[in-house]
Scaffold this motif. Structure first.
Motif, short mmCIF file in Angstrom:
data_model
loop_
_atom_site.label_atom_id
_atom_site.label_comp_id
_atom_site.label_asym_id
_atom_site.label_seq_id
_atom_site.Cartn_x
_atom_site.Cartn_y
_atom_site.Cartn_z
N GLY A 741 -15.03 10.85 7.46
CA GLY A 741 -16.46 11.07 7.54
C GLY A 741 -16.88 12.05 8.60
O GLY A 741 -18.02 12.54 8.59
N SER A 742 -15.98 12.39 9.53
CA SER A 742 -16.34 13.36 10.57
C SER A 742 -16.77 14.68 9.92
O SER A 742 -16.15 15.15 8.96
CB SER A 742 -15.17 13.61 11.51
N SER A 743 -17.80 15.29 10.48
CA SER A 743 -18.33 16.52 9.91
C SER A 743 -17.55 17.73 10.40
O SER A 743 -17.24 17.85 11.59
CB SER A 743 -19.81 16.68 10.26
N VAL A 744 -17.25 18.63 9.48
CA VAL A 744 -16.64 19.92 9.81
C VAL A 744 -17.77 20.93 9.92
O VAL A 744 -18.61 21.03 9.02
CB VAL A 744 -15.62 20.34 8.74
N MET A 745 -17.78 21.68 11.04
CA MET A 745 -18.91 22.53 11.38
C MET A 745 -18.50 24.00 11.45
O MET A 745 -17.39 24.32 11.86
CB MET A 745 -19.50 22.12 12.73
N ALA A 746 -19.41 24.88 11.06
CA ALA A 746 -19.24 26.32 11.23
C ALA A 746 -20.63 26.95 11.27
O ALA A 746 -21.49 26.62 10.44
CB ALA A 746 -18.42 26.93 10.11
N ASP A 747 -20.84 27.80 12.25
CA ASP A 747 -22.13 28.48 12.41
C ASP A 747 -23.29 27.50 12.47
O ASP A 747 -24.38 27.75 11.94
CB ASP A 747 -22.36 29.47 11.26
N GLY A 748 -23.04 26.33 13.11
CA GLY A 748 -24.09 25.34 13.27
C GLY A 748 -24.40 24.53 12.04
O GLY A 748 -25.33 23.73 12.05
N GLN A 749 -23.62 24.71 10.96
CA GLN A 749 -23.87 24.01 9.70
C GLN A 749 -22.68 23.13 9.33
O GLN A 749 -21.55 23.42 9.70
CB GLN A 749 -24.13 25.01 8.57
N VAL A 750 -22.95 22.07 8.58
CA VAL A 750 -21.88 21.24 8.04
C VAL A 750 -21.27 21.96 6.84
O VAL A 750 -21.97 22.29 5.88
CB VAL A 750 -22.39 19.86 7.61
N VAL A 751 -19.96 22.21 6.91
CA VAL A 751 -19.28 22.91 5.81
C VAL A 751 -18.21 22.04 5.15
O VAL A 751 -17.53 22.49 4.23
CB VAL A 751 -18.64 24.22 6.31
N GLY A 752 -18.08 20.80 5.60
CA GLY A 752 -17.08 19.93 4.99
C GLY A 752 -17.05 18.58 5.66
O GLY A 752 -17.75 18.32 6.65
N THR A 753 -16.21 17.69 5.11
CA THR A 753 -16.10 16.32 5.59
C THR A 753 -14.64 15.92 5.65
O THR A 753 -13.88 16.14 4.70
CB THR A 753 -16.86 15.36 4.65
N VAL A 754 -14.25 15.30 6.75
CA VAL A 754 -12.89 14.81 6.93
C VAL A 754 -12.69 13.56 6.08
O VAL A 754 -13.56 12.69 6.00
CB VAL A 754 -12.63 14.49 8.42
N THR A 755 -11.52 13.48 5.44
CA THR A 755 -11.17 12.27 4.69
C THR A 755 -10.08 11.47 5.39
O THR A 755 -10.01 10.25 5.24
CB THR A 755 -10.71 12.63 3.27
N SER A 756 -9.18 12.13 6.12
CA SER A 756 -8.10 11.46 6.85
C SER A 756 -7.79 12.26 8.11
O SER A 756 -7.93 13.50 8.11
CB SER A 756 -6.81 11.36 6.02
N GLY A 757 -7.35 11.58 9.14
CA GLY A 757 -6.94 12.27 10.35
C GLY A 757 -5.98 11.43 11.16
O GLY A 757 -6.19 10.22 11.32
N GLU A 758 -4.90 12.02 11.64
CA GLU A 758 -3.92 11.34 12.50
C GLU A 758 -3.17 12.38 13.31
O GLU A 758 -3.13 13.57 12.96
CB GLU A 758 -2.92 10.52 11.67
N TRP A 759 -2.53 11.93 14.36
CA TRP A 759 -1.66 12.79 15.14
C TRP A 759 -0.33 12.97 14.41
O TRP A 759 0.25 12.00 13.92
CB TRP A 759 -1.41 12.18 16.52
N GLY A 760 0.14 14.23 14.32
CA GLY A 760 1.43 14.51 13.71
C GLY A 760 2.50 14.56 14.79
O GLY A 760 2.65 15.57 15.49
N TYR A 761 3.26 13.49 14.92
CA TYR A 761 4.22 13.38 16.02
C TYR A 761 5.38 14.35 15.87
O TYR A 761 5.94 14.82 16.86
CB TYR A 761 4.75 11.94 16.09
N ARG A 762 5.80 14.67 14.65
CA ARG A 762 6.93 15.56 14.45
C ARG A 762 6.56 17.02 14.62
O ARG A 762 7.39 17.85 14.99
CB ARG A 762 7.55 15.32 13.07
#
Length: 811
Positions: A741-762
């Motif tokens: 749900g986190s918003s992806v931003m560019a030029d002050g506008q929402v341009v997308g939405t995160v669906t998954s996120g995690e740290w890549g240990y490898r």
């Protein structure tokens, strides 16, 4: 009353009235609502009727925004205006930084739906609501559109509009029986006659299971007694010159809003009480439970401390009435599991505030098969056979006690646990497993490094971050073992099984015996419906040729309904569920083959058993089905074992693994590794809002294959190009991951939405999957992600940053 109609909606509260109205808006006017008494005579009439934009995910925010827009339009109707206090504003308070982080995340998530919340400090909270104290207060979340509405007027307005469009509303018309006919239509029996309907909708509030019983189903809905009171006039409110904002307080478990020149104050006490578990009096209509203010004394003291003005004013009315809850607090809106042409809109604990949106989404599902949003968070099929009365009651109590306390990432609350276990659950617990819950199953999250290990729940990396990293390293460099219980598994047999499945998936069906493939099922709009692993098991002494269809644990009822709905009359296909009888042990890492070879007879070399193979065998003395598939990106085997022999297989693998340093790992490590491979997760990244090309799954689509479900609409969609594209992002941040749900931003506008996120240990990368505007989706494009109120730089990278040529899984 006519005797034939397209849809019968049962129940005349906000759920039923909203559904009826929205069906007419979708073009279906031959519809009917039946109410046992008068409209709004159940829970609706005594609702506190708050209307907020706040939601725990984007679907909830979207439907609430629809409710607000609809209610505002109704309030301004010159022919039938209704009382709606729109835009009074509301504050959700917080006294910990973890709560404030949550509000920052929800503000980011809502921005992607065009909703703007504001995170404010304690002083600003007090400025906007001068009756509150700032003691033990850090800040809050401001919703500018918060308000309240008149329940009866709202339902009457919706019913009026539905009738104008051609719908019928029949009061004093209880449903006494429901019978499904051989063509899957329904006979709806009432004292005024029997109605033959194509579709029925259960919208019966706290009487939901009375109607459910007529259909032979039980719904996991429980009623809780809920109390609020109305105060006498408060001079500070009378003289303020403006309406006071609403307050929701997780610190003291209460809420309040302005009611005339006083306050309506409601409580979510810890010593709460279920209602109606042993049946409901048929005469309980427009009725309340006995007042019991002694039960809310502790909560009342907290409210007094937060709002001292309450100590100086009298109480003139107390309301104690039942409201409905489900196992996870979210409503059940959609198809009824195991039934054809039957839907429900139930468990609406905040029905007035969001009922307009729920009816909107349900009407779309009924008329079009899907809604404009993916509605899995509301889908009745997200709960399966474990959802009994006792579990529902325990979870309803827990949710009531935590009404304004949202779930933190990886938080699994204790009520009703353990519900589903395997023979390994106590064994893994003794090994130090920390468990999460997946469709009721206790599944290993990670292995605690010490018995007294605890993690601090929140939206930032915590004590478990390094623990998960060590598990990933063990899998990458050696070998790891984990249990994946509850994995959905159907055995499909019959002479037409291959043809049936070929029709259901959008790509090439694995044909060779002993081979496995990944497949995607589309809905009739050409959008992603399900993901499945298809395995062709050759005939053996355990059975004839058969196909195994495997999918996510949560999909158990969802996928069965979808498959059965598409069987043709006379088709020789049998679908048998093995979901609750088998469990998977996953063996992963470069030494996985050595361990498997030591535990099972046969040639397990890459030449004899290559990637995407399936074989029946024994692991130790346990019969098993082994698949060479990997969700981690390492050499891996899924070892499917009947539950009765699961412990034996586990012991054999542990003994074989001793010589190779085998280590246990959990699902958090798996989730981190799958993002490094760009592997998607059903109902996180695979959603009905997107087609397979938008999701980057075009390699699994064969458009020149005729006749598969959704093909024609998918072809039409390809002519217009993608609306969004799923990409992998590397984020410049090392203390938190992007949340769904986190918003992806560019030029002050929402341009997308995160669906998954995690740290890549490898890879050492902070990774996120996000659906972006197509012109932002090229590799190298730079943007930012709003993570807890800070915009961190992010760039699009190739979708598989770890071992992109799959050399490790083929080793």
């Amino acid at each position: 009353m006519k005797t034939r109609t397209k849809v019968v909606v049962i129940g005349g509260g906000i759920a039923g009235c909203s559904t009826l109205y929205h069906l007419t808006q979708e073009g279906w006017t031959d519809v009917m609502l039946l109410e046992r008494d008068e409209l709004t005579s159940g829970t609706t009439w005594h609702s506190a009727a708050q209307v907020t934009n706040f939601g725990m995910n984007q679907t909830m925010v979207g439907l609430k925004s629809h409710s607000i827009a609809l209610y505002k339009e109704l309030s301004e109707d010159p022919d039938y205006p209704i009382n709606y206090h729109h835009g009074d504003g509301g504050i959700r308070l917080a006294n910990t930084e973890a709560q404030m982080d949550g509000y920052r995340h929800f503000a980011s998530m809502a921005r992607g739906m065009g909703v703007h919340f504001e995170v404010i400090d304690a002083a600003e909270c007090a400025r906007r609501h001068p009756l509150i104290s700032t003691d033990n207060l850090i800040g809050g979340l401001w919703d500018p559109l918060d308000g309240d509405i008149d329940p009866a007027q709202l339902c009457q307005a919706l019913a009026r509009r539905a009738r104008t469009a051609g719908a019928e509303v029949h009061r004093q018309t209880p449903v006494t029986a429901l019978r499904q006919l051989s063509d899957d239509t329904w006979e709806v029996e009432t004292p005024k006659g029997t109605v033959h309907a194509d579709i029925v909708v259960n919208a019966c509030g706290y009487r939901v299971n009375e109607v459910g019983a007529m259909m032979g189903v039980h719904h996991p809905v429980m009623s809780m007694e809920h109390q609020y009171f109305l105060t006498e006039e408060i001079p500070a409110i009378r003289d303020a010159g403006h309406r006071m904002p609403l307050i929701r307080c997780p610190i003291s478990d209460y809420y309040c809003r302005q009611e005339k020149n006083g306050l309506l104050v409601g409580f979510y006490e810890q010593g709460c009480k279920t209602w109606g578990m042993d049946g409901i009096d048929p005469n309980f209509v427009n009725a309340l439970c006995p007042d019991d203010l002694d039960r809310v004394t502790d909560v009342l003291e907290g409210a007094f401390a937060r709002m001292p003005a309450l100590t100086e004013v009298g109480i003139h009315t107390v309301v104690n009435g039942p409201i409905t809850y489900t196992i996870d607090g979210a409503p059940l809106v959609g198809p009824i599991p195991g039934k054809r042409n039957a839907f429900c809109i139930i468990g609406l604990r905040a029905g007035l505030g969001e009922g307009g949106g729920h009816g909107w989404l349900l009407a779309q599902q009924i008329v079009h098969g899907e809604a404009c949003y993916d509605t899995w968070v509301l889908d009745p099929r997200r709960f399966t056979g474990h959802a009994n009365v006792e579990l529902t009651a325990l979870k309803a109590i827990e949710d009531y006690q935590n009404e304004f306390r949202f779930h933190y990432p990886h938080e699994h609350r204790p009520a009703g646990r353990p519900m589903k276990t395997t023979p390994l659950t106590p064994i893994l617990a003794a090994e130090g497993a920390e468990f999460g819950v997946v469709n009721g199953w206790e599944r290993v999250d990670y292995i605690k490094p010490a018995p007294d290990f605890t993690e601090t729940l929140g939206f930032r990396f915590n004590e478990a971050h390094a623990v998960v990293g060590a598990e990933v390293e063990a899998v990458q460099t050696g070998v790891g073992l984990t249990e994946v219980n509850g994995f959905n598994r159907y055995e499909i047999t019959g002479r037409d099984a291959q043809g049936f499945l070929d029709r259901m998936i959008c790509g090439r069906l694995p044909r060779k015996s002993g081979r496995v493939g990944l497949a995607y099922l589309l809905n009739h709009h050409g959008m992603l419906k399900s993901e499945a692993t298809i395995a062709n098991l050759p005939a053996s002494d355990r059975g004839p040729d058969r196909i195994w269809f495997g999918s996510a644990a949560a999909a158990e009822y969802h996928d069965m309904d979808w498959l059965r709905a598409h069987l043709h009359p006379g088709e020789d296909v049998t679908i048998r569920s093995l979901t609750n009888d088998w469990t998977i042990l996953v063996l992963a890492g470069p030494k996985a083959r050595d361990v498997l070879s030591a535990a099972s007879r046969g040639d397990w070399s890459a030449a004899a058993f290559p990637w995407l193979s399936v074989r029946e065998c024994f692991v130790g003395i346990a019969p098993a089905v082994v698949m060479a598939v990997s969700y981690s990106g390492e050499l891996a085997y899924e070892i499917h074992v009947p539950n009765a022999q699961l412990y034996a297989a586990y012991l054999a693998l542990r003994r074989a693994g001793d010589a190779h340093g085998l280590r246990l790992f959990g699902s958090r490590a798996v989730d981190a590794m799958r993002l490094e491979k760009g592997y998607l997760h059903w109902k996180s990244d695979i959603l009905t809002e997107f087609d397979p090309f938008e999701a980057g799954l075009g390699r699994f689509v064969t458009l020149d294959k005729p006749g598969f479900v959704g093909r024609e609409t998918l072809l039409a969609r390809t002519a217009t190009g993608p609306r969004r594209r799923l990409v992998t992002l590397a984020v410049d941040c090392n203390d938190r991951s992007a949340r769904p749900g986190s918003s992806v931003m560019a030029d002050g506008q929402v341009v997308g939405t995160v669906t998954s996120g995690e740290w890549g240990y490898r890879t050492g990368l902070n990774l996120a999957l996000a659906y972006l505007d197509p012109d932002r989706a090229e590799v190298g494009t730079e943007m930012a992600i709003d993570m807890l109120g800070t915009h961190f730089p992010a760039r699009v990278i190739p979708p598989c940053p770890y071992d992109p040529d799959n050399s490790r899984v083929r080793a």
